[in-house]
Design a protein around this motif. Structure first.
Motif, PDB file in Angstrom:
ATOM      1  N   ARG A 104      -7.762   4.908 -12.547  1.00  0.00           N
ATOM      2  CA  ARG A 104      -7.890   5.792 -11.390  1.00  0.00           C
ATOM      3  C   ARG A 104      -7.830   5.041 -10.071  1.00  0.00           C
ATOM      4  O   ARG A 104      -7.307   5.560  -9.077  1.00  0.00           O
ATOM      5  CB  ARG A 104      -9.183   6.586 -11.513  1.00  0.00           C
ATOM      6  N   SER A 105      -8.342   3.823 -10.044  1.00  0.00           N
ATOM      7  CA  SER A 105      -8.280   3.043  -8.797  1.00  0.00           C
ATOM      8  C   SER A 105      -6.836   2.731  -8.420  1.00  0.00           C
ATOM      9  O   SER A 105      -6.466   2.736  -7.235  1.00  0.00           O
ATOM     10  CB  SER A 105      -9.072   1.742  -8.945  1.00  0.00           C
ATOM     11  N   PHE A 106      -5.984   2.480  -9.437  1.00  0.00           N
ATOM     12  CA  PHE A 106      -4.576   2.205  -9.147  1.00  0.00           C
ATOM     13  C   PHE A 106      -3.827   3.479  -8.783  1.00  0.00           C
ATOM     14  O   PHE A 106      -2.888   3.432  -7.987  1.00  0.00           O
ATOM     15  CB  PHE A 106      -3.900   1.540 -10.348  1.00  0.00           C
ATOM     16  N   SER A 107      -4.196   4.599  -9.352  1.00  0.00           N
ATOM     17  CA  SER A 107      -3.527   5.859  -9.038  1.00  0.00           C
ATOM     18  C   SER A 107      -3.581   6.150  -7.540  1.00  0.00           C
ATOM     19  O   SER A 107      -2.588   6.604  -6.949  1.00  0.00           O
ATOM     20  CB  SER A 107      -4.173   7.010  -9.820  1.00  0.00           C
ATOM     21  N   ARG A 108      -4.704   5.861  -6.911  1.00  0.00           N
ATOM     22  CA  ARG A 108      -4.831   6.078  -5.465  1.00  0.00           C
ATOM     23  C   ARG A 108      -3.906   5.134  -4.693  1.00  0.00           C
ATOM     24  O   ARG A 108      -3.270   5.542  -3.719  1.00  0.00           O
ATOM     25  CB  ARG A 108      -6.286   5.881  -5.044  1.00  0.00           C
ATOM     26  N   MET A 164       4.195   6.349   1.559  1.00  0.00           N
ATOM     27  CA  MET A 164       4.801   5.481   2.566  1.00  0.00           C
ATOM     28  C   MET A 164       6.307   5.390   2.392  1.00  0.00           C
ATOM     29  O   MET A 164       7.050   5.163   3.354  1.00  0.00           O
ATOM     30  CB  MET A 164       4.176   4.096   2.494  1.00  0.00           C
ATOM     31  N   MET A 165       6.786   5.581   1.160  1.00  0.00           N
ATOM     32  CA  MET A 165       8.226   5.548   0.884  1.00  0.00           C
ATOM     33  C   MET A 165       8.904   6.865   1.246  1.00  0.00           C
ATOM     34  O   MET A 165      10.126   6.981   1.166  1.00  0.00           O
ATOM     35  CB  MET A 165       8.456   5.266  -0.604  1.00  0.00           C
ATOM     36  N   MET A 173       8.424   0.463  -5.062  1.00  0.00           N
ATOM     37  CA  MET A 173       7.002   0.684  -5.307  1.00  0.00           C
ATOM     38  C   MET A 173       6.303  -0.631  -5.671  1.00  0.00           C
ATOM     39  O   MET A 173       5.204  -0.938  -5.175  1.00  0.00           O
ATOM     40  CB  MET A 173       6.812   1.682  -6.443  1.00  0.00           C
ATOM     41  N   LEU A 174       6.918  -1.406  -6.546  1.00  0.00           N
ATOM     42  CA  LEU A 174       6.314  -2.663  -6.991  1.00  0.00           C
ATOM     43  C   LEU A 174       6.109  -3.612  -5.810  1.00  0.00           C
ATOM     44  O   LEU A 174       5.049  -4.241  -5.675  1.00  0.00           O
ATOM     45  CB  LEU A 174       7.194  -3.317  -8.056  1.00  0.00           C
ATOM     46  N   GLN A 221       2.499  -4.941  -4.564  1.00  0.00           N
ATOM     47  CA  GLN A 221       2.188  -6.371  -4.562  1.00  0.00           C
ATOM     48  C   GLN A 221       1.679  -6.850  -3.200  1.00  0.00           C
ATOM     49  O   GLN A 221       0.928  -7.820  -3.127  1.00  0.00           O
ATOM     50  CB  GLN A 221       3.428  -7.171  -4.968  1.00  0.00           C
ATOM     51  N   HIS A 222       2.093  -6.168  -2.126  1.00  0.00           N
ATOM     52  CA  HIS A 222       1.668  -6.563  -0.784  1.00  0.00           C
ATOM     53  C   HIS A 222       0.627  -5.605  -0.202  1.00  0.00           C
ATOM     54  O   HIS A 222       0.338  -5.658   0.993  1.00  0.00           O
ATOM     55  CB  HIS A 222       2.882  -6.630   0.148  1.00  0.00           C
ATOM     56  N   PHE A 223       0.073  -4.769  -1.055  1.00  0.00           N
ATOM     57  CA  PHE A 223      -0.937  -3.807  -0.590  1.00  0.00           C
ATOM     58  C   PHE A 223      -2.229  -4.563  -0.265  1.00  0.00           C
ATOM     59  O   PHE A 223      -2.761  -5.307  -1.108  1.00  0.00           O
ATOM     60  CB  PHE A 223      -1.186  -2.750  -1.661  1.00  0.00           C
TER      61      PHE A 223
END
Length: 442
Positions: free
Chosen positions: A343-347, A355-356, A373-374, A378-380
């Protein structure tokens, strides 16, 4: 379902028009149909040249489709009604080598038993895409040939997940079959328990019996036929598309960020493609076969209107309270197996996708969306510090050997239904005999 004008008119008169007040003739219906832009094969008047662009779009993803399959694809995916002769001419002009390579397959005949629609729902899993981190599951009515569900997910071993597929079908239509059926395996304990509980709820005389049949010795043949058809008709093009990511090293299944982004992007998109395939199969009349004694028509129509074909319908109306009861027991919605990704990654993924500009994912751009997306993930800046650990837990939970996550004990003390031929059921229905030739059963 590509029915003729007269067939449609008869169905409308039988089910939807009060003939004491209204009438509907062929000419008026044709006028209405044409005003909606729904033109027949001759009216569309396609030629080899007019279908060339569509054929070139479809061929890479459906490289093994023959004349009959391609006619169905042109109709369902391109909205084009094209005659067999035009498609045959196209193949003769542009794909002569494929025509020459066509070989006759020798089918192995096996017996399968069903008394009518909703007599049995038979289920099975499919692991041929395991190397991509993808697994499939199917549930179908072997009498009508209707596919009830065709699912893709990161696991197909959890009994709660498998039962949720069945329960979704029952809740959508409001009825259930007499029995469910599968190969032996603990992943099917949820559907065995849940369906048995539903049957006991509605018919107390069945208490003490398991209303699920285990088909040993490779006798659960109908799902295997469905998988074989999927492998021939659907898999090659999509498999080639998935291989691109691994060959180009865009996707490493062992890298946790690669795996999470891949699941988030590809599983919902592939589910849409599989649902379209399911809809196309269910609405396409099977090829006529003199060896088959089942009714001949689109599976959806046979299943929805069995009286039109003179066959029995064994469906049992289901109490919504019973559905809620078994869901809480065997498929609680808050169970982690229902999380596509942690769930943390889903957000994080949803924010990156926004953003895309939330692009529509298609066959042509799916890898581009994944790579974009990747890179963003990776830079989030606010990527959860525990994400890799959460992914490892998520992956471990999907491991079929993880008994704590996957196991549901089978209801104890129940008498199993017989596994074999020429047997009567506990509810009094009798098996009918027939021969399976790859297109259906008797």
């Amino acid at each position: 379902m590509r029915k003729t004008d007269l067939e449609i008119i008869e169905l409308l008169k039988a089910k939807h028009i009060d003939l004491t007040k209204y009438g509907l003739g062929r000419m008026k219906f044709r006028e209405m149909r044409e005003s909606m832009g729904l033109l027949r094969t001759r009216q569309q008047g396609h030629s080899v040249d007019s279908i060339s662009d569509a054929m070139q779009r479809l061929r890479p993803i459906y490289p093994n489709a023959g004349i009959r399959e391609m006619a169905s694809l042109l109709f369902h995916e391109e909205g084009m009604m094209v005659s067999r002769s035009v498609i045959c001419s196209y193949f003769s002009c542009y794909e002569i080598e494929l025509v020459r390579k066509r070989l006759a397959n020798r089918l192995k005949r096996k017996r399968f038993w069903a008394a009518g629609t909703n007599d049995i729902v038979t289920v099975d899993q499919h692991d041929k895409w395991q190397r991509f981190g993808l697994r499939l599951h199917i549930g179908l009515d072997p009498f009508s040939g209707r596919i009830h569900w065709l699912k893709i997910y990161w696991t197909n071993k959890n009994p709660r997940l498998i039962f949720s597929y069945y329960l979704e079908h029952v809740e959508t239509y409001g009825y259930m079959p007499l029995i469910t059926q599968s190969d032996p395996g603990s992943e099917n304990y949820g559907i065995a328990n849940g369906h048995t509980t539903l049957r006991h709820w509605h018919d107390p005389s069945l208490h003490g019996t398991l209303q699920h049949r285990w088909m040993r010795q490779k006798k659960n043949v109908m799902p295997e036929i469905a998988w074989s058809q999927l492998r021939r008709r659907f898999t090659p093009g999509f498999e080639n598309l998935l291989e691109i990511g691994i060959q180009e090293e865009w996707y490493d299944p062992d890298n946790y960020l690669h795996s999470l982004v891949f699941r988030w992007v590809f599983i919902p998109w592939l589910q849409g493609e599989l649902s379209a395939y399911q809809d196309r199969v269910n609405n396409t009349r099977k090829r006529a076969d003199r060896n088959k004694i089942l009714p001949h028509g689109p599976p959806n129509h046979i299943h929805q209107e069995p009286e039109e074909y003179g066959v029995l319908d064994f469906k049992i109306k289901v109490d919504p309270n019973a559905i809620a009861h078994v869901r809480n027991l065997y498929a609680p919605p808050d169970h982690p197996v229902f999380d596509l990704v942690p769930r943390s990654f889903s957000r994080v993924a949803q924010e990156c996708y926004s953003m895309m500009g939330t692009p529509l994912i298609t066959r042509e751009n799916v890898w581009d969306v994944y790579r974009d997306m990747l890179a963003r993930v990776q830079h989030f800046e606010q990527l959860p510090a525990t994400l890799e650990q959460e992914w490892q837990v998520h992956n471990t939970e999907g491991d079929p050997d993880n008994a704590a996550f996957n196991h549901i004990p089978l209801i104890a003390g129940l008498t199993e239904l017989p596994n074999g031929e020429d047997v009567a059921r506990s509810d009094g229905s009798i098996y009918l005999g027939g021969v399976n030739n790859g297109n259906g059963l008797g």
